[in-house]
Scaffold this motif. Structure first.
Motif, mmCIF file in Angstrom:
data_model
loop_
_atom_site.group_PDB
_atom_site.id
_atom_site.type_symbol
_atom_site.label_atom_id
_atom_site.label_comp_id
_atom_site.label_asym_id
_atom_site.label_seq_id
_atom_site.Cartn_x
_atom_site.Cartn_y
_atom_site.Cartn_z
ATOM 1 N N ASP A 135 -45.776 43.421 -8.239
ATOM 2 C CA ASP A 135 -44.654 44.232 -8.695
ATOM 3 C C ASP A 135 -43.939 44.915 -7.545
ATOM 4 N N ALA A 136 -44.620 45.063 -6.391
ATOM 5 C CA ALA A 136 -43.958 45.636 -5.222
ATOM 6 C C ALA A 136 -42.921 44.669 -4.664
ATOM 7 N N VAL A 137 -43.076 43.385 -4.985
ATOM 8 C CA VAL A 137 -42.149 42.362 -4.507
ATOM 9 C C VAL A 137 -41.067 42.086 -5.548
ATOM 10 N N THR A 138 -41.461 41.893 -6.805
ATOM 11 C CA THR A 138 -40.512 41.511 -7.846
ATOM 12 C C THR A 138 -39.835 42.697 -8.506
ATOM 13 N N GLY A 139 -40.503 43.837 -8.502
ATOM 14 C CA GLY A 139 -39.979 44.995 -9.208
ATOM 15 C C GLY A 139 -40.386 45.033 -10.663
ATOM 16 N N TYR A 140 -41.018 43.964 -11.174
ATOM 17 C CA TYR A 140 -41.464 43.944 -12.560
ATOM 18 C C TYR A 140 -42.699 44.826 -12.731
ATOM 19 N N ALA A 141 -42.779 45.489 -13.876
ATOM 20 C CA ALA A 141 -43.939 46.324 -14.164
ATOM 21 C C ALA A 141 -45.175 45.479 -14.442
ATOM 22 N N GLU A 142 -44.980 44.317 -15.102
ATOM 23 C CA GLU A 142 -46.084 43.406 -15.406
ATOM 24 C C GLU A 142 -45.705 41.987 -14.973
ATOM 25 N N PRO A 143 -45.696 41.735 -13.671
ATOM 26 C CA PRO A 143 -45.259 40.421 -13.174
ATOM 27 C C PRO A 143 -46.115 39.266 -13.634
ATOM 28 N N ASP A 144 -47.381 39.529 -13.994
ATOM 29 C CA ASP A 144 -48.269 38.450 -14.426
ATOM 30 C C ASP A 144 -47.924 37.918 -15.810
ATOM 31 N N LEU A 145 -46.928 38.493 -16.462
ATOM 32 C CA LEU A 145 -46.451 37.914 -17.719
ATOM 33 C C LEU A 145 -45.694 36.618 -17.460
ATOM 34 N N LEU A 146 -45.197 36.458 -16.241
ATOM 35 C CA LEU A 146 -44.460 35.255 -15.879
ATOM 36 C C LEU A 146 -45.328 34.330 -15.044
ATOM 37 N N ALA A 147 -45.139 33.037 -15.245
ATOM 38 C CA ALA A 147 -45.776 32.022 -14.403
ATOM 39 C C ALA A 147 -44.661 31.270 -13.688
ATOM 40 N N GLU A 148 -44.633 31.363 -12.376
ATOM 41 C CA GLU A 148 -43.648 30.607 -11.616
ATOM 42 C C GLU A 148 -44.121 29.156 -11.507
ATOM 43 N N THR A 149 -43.196 28.246 -11.378
ATOM 44 C CA THR A 149 -43.535 26.824 -11.378
ATOM 45 C C THR A 149 -44.426 26.435 -10.197
ATOM 46 N N ASP A 150 -44.194 27.020 -9.020
ATOM 47 C CA ASP A 150 -45.036 26.663 -7.871
ATOM 48 C C ASP A 150 -46.464 27.148 -8.077
ATOM 49 N N TRP A 151 -46.617 28.316 -8.720
ATOM 50 C CA TRP A 151 -47.959 28.820 -9.049
ATOM 51 C C TRP A 151 -48.640 27.879 -10.036
ATOM 52 N N LEU A 152 -47.924 27.504 -11.093
ATOM 53 C CA LEU A 152 -48.514 26.658 -12.132
ATOM 54 C C LEU A 152 -48.934 25.306 -11.570
ATOM 55 N N ALA A 153 -48.140 24.742 -10.668
ATOM 56 C CA ALA A 153 -48.461 23.428 -10.096
ATOM 57 C C ALA A 153 -49.810 23.426 -9.397
ATOM 58 N N ASN A 154 -50.225 24.581 -8.905
ATOM 59 C CA ASN A 154 -51.509 24.690 -8.211
ATOM 60 C C ASN A 154 -52.655 25.093 -9.123
ATOM 61 N N GLN A 155 -52.379 25.255 -10.428
ATOM 62 C CA GLN A 155 -53.402 25.733 -11.363
ATOM 63 C C GLN A 155 -53.824 24.683 -12.387
ATOM 64 N N LEU A 156 -53.191 23.517 -12.377
ATOM 65 C CA LEU A 156 -53.351 22.568 -13.473
ATOM 66 C C LEU A 156 -54.761 22.006 -13.637
ATOM 67 N N ASN A 157 -55.566 22.073 -12.610
ATOM 68 C CA ASN A 157 -56.930 21.542 -12.703
ATOM 69 C C ASN A 157 -57.948 22.580 -13.178
ATOM 70 N N ARG A 158 -57.496 23.777 -13.457
ATOM 71 C CA ARG A 158 -58.423 24.817 -13.905
ATOM 72 C C ARG A 158 -58.956 24.525 -15.305
ATOM 73 N N THR A 159 -60.250 24.687 -15.484
ATOM 74 C CA THR A 159 -60.851 24.461 -16.802
ATOM 75 C C THR A 159 -60.699 25.668 -17.721
ATOM 76 N N ASP A 160 -60.326 26.805 -17.142
ATOM 77 C CA ASP A 160 -60.164 28.018 -17.944
ATOM 78 C C ASP A 160 -58.686 28.302 -18.223
ATOM 79 N N LEU A 161 -57.850 27.265 -18.152
ATOM 80 C CA LEU A 161 -56.419 27.405 -18.372
ATOM 81 C C LEU A 161 -55.958 26.422 -19.446
ATOM 82 N N VAL A 162 -55.146 26.912 -20.384
ATOM 83 C CA VAL A 162 -54.540 26.047 -21.399
ATOM 84 C C VAL A 162 -53.029 26.154 -21.242
#
Length: 317
Positions: free
Chosen positions: A42-69
Motif C-alpha cells: 500500500d506504500a507503493v499503490t496507495g490502496y488500503a488493501e492492495p492484496d484484493l487485486l491480483a496483477e497479471t505478472d504476479w498471477l503468472a508466477n503463481q499458477l503451479n501453487r496447489t493452494d490456489l484456485v
C-alpha cells in the motif's frame, strides 16, 4: 612535526569519526531496521488493501501453487475458446438463488458449487472476467459474504492477460472436489426494509450509493416498473472506478478516493450500495474496500429490481 603518512592517518580517522554518527542516524548494520522487510504494497499503490487485486505478472508466477484456485467467470463459450491455464469455470447465473432470484445464492447450494470447483476455506481464490472486474467482484462479494478469507480479483482480467500474450489453454483441469464451509455474514448485506428506514430517516453518517448510470438514476433509463432512485441516494457510476483506456484497470487510489469523497463518502461513512441486480454494486463495494473508505458497508442485494418494482417504495427522480 607530523610526517605526511601520519597526517593521512589522522585525516582518515577524522573522516571516520564524522561518518559513524551519520551512519547510525540513517540505520546502519547495527540498526534495528537492518534487514527489515520491504515496504508494504500500500506504500507503493496507495490502496488500503492492495492484496484484493491480483496483477497479471504476479498471477503468472503463481499458477503451479496447489493452494490456489483460479476461477474464470466469463461466459462458458469464452472459457471454452481459451482460458488461463488451470482455471475452473463458474456460471454467472449461479450467483443469485435459483428460487429467490433477487438475492444471493443460498448458503448450502453455494457451498456445494464452490466445493465442486476445489474451493476450500484454506485455499486462496483468484477470479477473473473479461476485463472490467464486474462479474469477478460479484463472485468476490459472494465468497466474502460466505466467509472466505482470501480472495483476489485480477486487475484487467482476461483482456489484460491476453494483451500481454500470456499462455492460454483450452484444456479443462481435473478438479479434486473439496469442502467449503459457508458461513453467511449478515453485516455485509441488507434488505429493502433496512434501506427504506435509512432513506426515510437520513443520517449524516450513512450514504446510500447508487452505482448505476446517471440516466438510470435520473429515471430516463427505466429498467423496472418505475424509474428513478432511492430517496437521498447519491450517484457514482461503477465504471468511473476504471481507467478509460483498454485494458481497463482500477484507477490509482488517490483518484478513487477523490471521486468517492466528492460523493460525500468518507472513511467514517456507512455505505449502502445498490444498482439494478447487485452486480455493479458489488464492484463499487470492492473498490470502497480497496481504498479503505466507509465502515460497515453493505450491499442492498435486491437493488432496483426489487425497489423499482415494489408498489410502496418511495422514489426520487
Amino acid at each position: 612535526m607530523f610526517r605526511r603518512s601520519q597526517w593521512r592517518l589522522f585525516a582518515a580517522a577524522f573522516v571516520l569519526a564524522l561518518a559513524l554518527p551519520i551512519a547510525a542516524a540513517c540505520g546502519g548494520d547495527d540498526d534495528d531496521t537492518a534487514g527489515s522487510t520491504p515496504e508494504p504494497a500500500d506504500a507503493v499503490t496507495g490502496y488500503a488493501e492492495p492484496d484484493l487485486l491480483a496483477e497479471t505478472d504476479w498471477l503468472a508466477n503463481q499458477l503451479n501453487r496447489t493452494d490456489l484456485v483460479v476461477v474464470d467467470i466469463r461466459k462458458k463459450e469464452a472459457y471454452d475458446a481459451g482460458h488461463i491455464p488451470g482455471a475452473v469455470w463458474y456460471d454467472q447465473a449461479a450467483l443469485k438463488d435459483p428460487d429467490e432470484k433477487l438475492y444471493v445464492i443460498r448458503e448450502s447450494l453455494f457451498a456445494e458449487k464452490a466445493g465442486a470447483l476445489g474451493i476450500e476455506n484454506q485455499k486462496e481464490v483468484v477470479i477473473y472476467d473479461d476485463g472490467t472486474g464486474l462479474w469477478a467482484t460479484r463472485l468476490w462479494w459472494v465468497l466474502d459474504y460466505y466467509g472466505h478469507p482470501k480472495v483476489r480479483v485480477v486487475n484487467g482480467g482476461f483482456a489484460k492477460w491476453e494483451k500481454e500474450d500470456r499462455q492460454v489453454t483450452k484444456e479443462v483441469p481435473t478438479v479434486q472436489p473439496a469442502t467449503f464451509v459457508a458461513r453467511a455474514n449478515p453485516d455485509v448485506i441488507c434488505a429493502l426494509d433496512y434501506v427504506k428506514e435509512k432513506a426515510e430517516n437520513p443520517d449524516p453518517n450513512v450514504v446510500i450509493l447508487d452505482a448505476r448510470t446517471q440516466a438510470e438514476y435520473a429515471g430516463a433509463d427505466v429498467r423496472a416498473a418505475r424509474g428513478g432512485h432511492v430517496p437521498n441516494a447519491v450517484n457514482l457510476d461503477w465504471q468511473l472506478s476504471l481507467t478509460e483506456s483498454d485494458p481497463k484497470v482500477w484507477k490509482p487510489a488517490e483518484q478513487l478516493r477523490a471521486q468517492f469523497e466528492k460523493a460525500g463518502i468518507t472513511k467514517d461513512s456507512q455505505v449502502i450500495v445498490y444498482c439494478q441486480t447487485g452486480v455493479r454494486a458489488a464492484h463499487s463495494l470492492f473498490t470502497l474496500r480497496l481504498v479503505g473508505l466507509g465502515q460497515g458497508n453493505r450491499l442492498y442485494d435486491g437493488s432496483w429490481a426489487e425497489w423499482g418494482n415494489a408498489k410502496d417504495t418511495p422514489i426520487q427522480q
